[in-house]
Design an enzyme around this catalytic site. Structure first.
Site, short mmCIF file in Angstrom:
data_model
loop_
_atom_site.label_atom_id
_atom_site.label_comp_id
_atom_site.label_asym_id
_atom_site.label_seq_id
_atom_site.Cartn_x
_atom_site.Cartn_y
_atom_site.Cartn_z
N ARG A 10 0.86 -1.18 0.00
CA ARG A 10 0.00 0.00 0.00
C ARG A 10 0.90 1.23 0.00
NH1 ARG A 10 -4.03 2.42 4.73
NH2 ARG A 10 -4.74 4.20 3.46
N HIS A 11 0.54 2.23 -0.79
CA HIS A 11 1.35 3.44 -0.86
C HIS A 11 1.69 3.98 0.53
CE1 HIS A 11 -1.99 6.06 0.31
NE2 HIS A 11 -2.76 5.33 -0.49
N GLY A 24 -9.74 8.68 -2.16
CA GLY A 24 -10.30 8.06 -3.35
C GLY A 24 -9.44 8.28 -4.58
N GLU A 89 -7.44 3.43 -6.01
CA GLU A 89 -8.21 3.36 -4.77
C GLU A 89 -9.70 3.32 -5.11
OE1 GLU A 89 -9.03 2.45 -2.00
OE2 GLU A 89 -7.85 3.68 -0.62
N HIS A 91 -13.32 4.61 -5.28
CA HIS A 91 -13.80 5.99 -5.44
C HIS A 91 -14.77 6.31 -4.29
CE1 HIS A 91 -15.39 9.65 -7.07
NE2 HIS A 91 -14.54 9.59 -8.08
N ARG A 116 -16.60 3.44 4.84
CA ARG A 116 -15.19 3.12 4.63
C ARG A 116 -14.97 1.63 4.39
NH1 ARG A 116 -11.46 4.14 9.02
NH2 ARG A 116 -9.84 4.21 7.42
#
Length: 250
Positions: A10-11, A24, A89, A91, A116
């Site tokens: 994950r970034h 998003g 991601e 939206h 979420r």
């Protein structure tokens, strides 16, 4: 038995992660901490002896720049990379840009948790005249109107991530290439749910921390044998808990 490994990342922390805002498809960059997280992930992979033949990422710069930093630490900046909006991601519709804690104060913790993390729950939709609508962004110019989301649930995110996995990424792995994917919390949750055959209830509680390599090992039939994080277990657990708490009122 031959084991094939896959690395997911994950970034690193983005500027809007830092500000606790719904991001998003908004193209926000990494924070200074996020850059450090990405570099640390690359160093850890190098220490563990990893190298790759191909990389995948989204068309959002927080994931792209995470991959850059990981590959730079591995001295593999030359690696071929495919960027796809299908790894974007989820939206978040009209929630994009809003502070998560303030939204929880307004609508309640449970509603925000469902927005979420709920499997089939979609946040409020954008309108097409909203500047946040992806139809206004040149990187999505070749997508059909049907492909451009006004909002997405995790279920809808799965509908784009999993065909891309099965049709594009998995065949490359089956050919023997070593793959790394740098993507986003929900596009990676979509993939984890599919690979581990998780229930809707189980995926609700899964929080993927930023900038931590998530490892998969597959058997010769590409069935997952195990999933685990690289790094200090206590630190990773604390980061995952912090992700879970982002959507709660202060």
């Amino acid at each position: 038995m031959a084991v094939t490994k896959l690395v997911l990342v994950r970034h690193g922390e983005s500027q809007w992660n830092k500000e606790n805002r719904f991001t998003g498809w908004y193209d926000v960059d990494l924070s200074e901490k996020g850059v450090s997280e990405a570099k640390a992930a690359g160093k850890l992979l190098k220490e563990e002896g990893y190298s790759f033949d191909f990389a995948y990422t989204s068309v959002l710069k927080r994931a792209i720049h995470t991959l850059w930093n990981v590959l730079d630490e591995l001295d593999q900046a030359w690696l071929p990379v495919e960027k796809s909006w299908k790894l974007n991601e989820r939206h978040y519709g009209a929630l994009q840009g809003l502070n998560k804690a303030e939204t929880a104060e307004k609508y309640g913790d449970e509603q925000v948790k469902q927005w979420r993390r709920g499997f089939a729950v979609t946040p409020p939709e954008l309108t097409k005249d909203d500047e946040r609508y992806p139809g206004h962004d040149p990187r999505y110019a070749k997508l059909s109107e049907k492909e451009l989301p006004l909002t997405e649930s995790l279920a809808l995110t799965i509908d784009r991530v999993i065909p891309y996995w099965n049709e594009t990424i998995l065949p490359r792995m089956k050919s023997g290439e070593r793959v790394i994917i740098a993507a986003h919390g929900n596009s990676l949750r979509a993939l984890v749910k599919y690979l581990d055959n998780m229930s809707e209830e189980e995926i609700l509680e899964l929080n993927i921390p930023t900038g931590v390599p998530l490892m998969y090992e597959f058997d010769e039939n590409f069935k997952p044998l195990k999933r685990y994080y690289l790094g200090n277990a206590d630190e990773i657990a604390a980061k995952a808990a912090a992700v879970a708490n982002q959507g709660k009122a202060k």
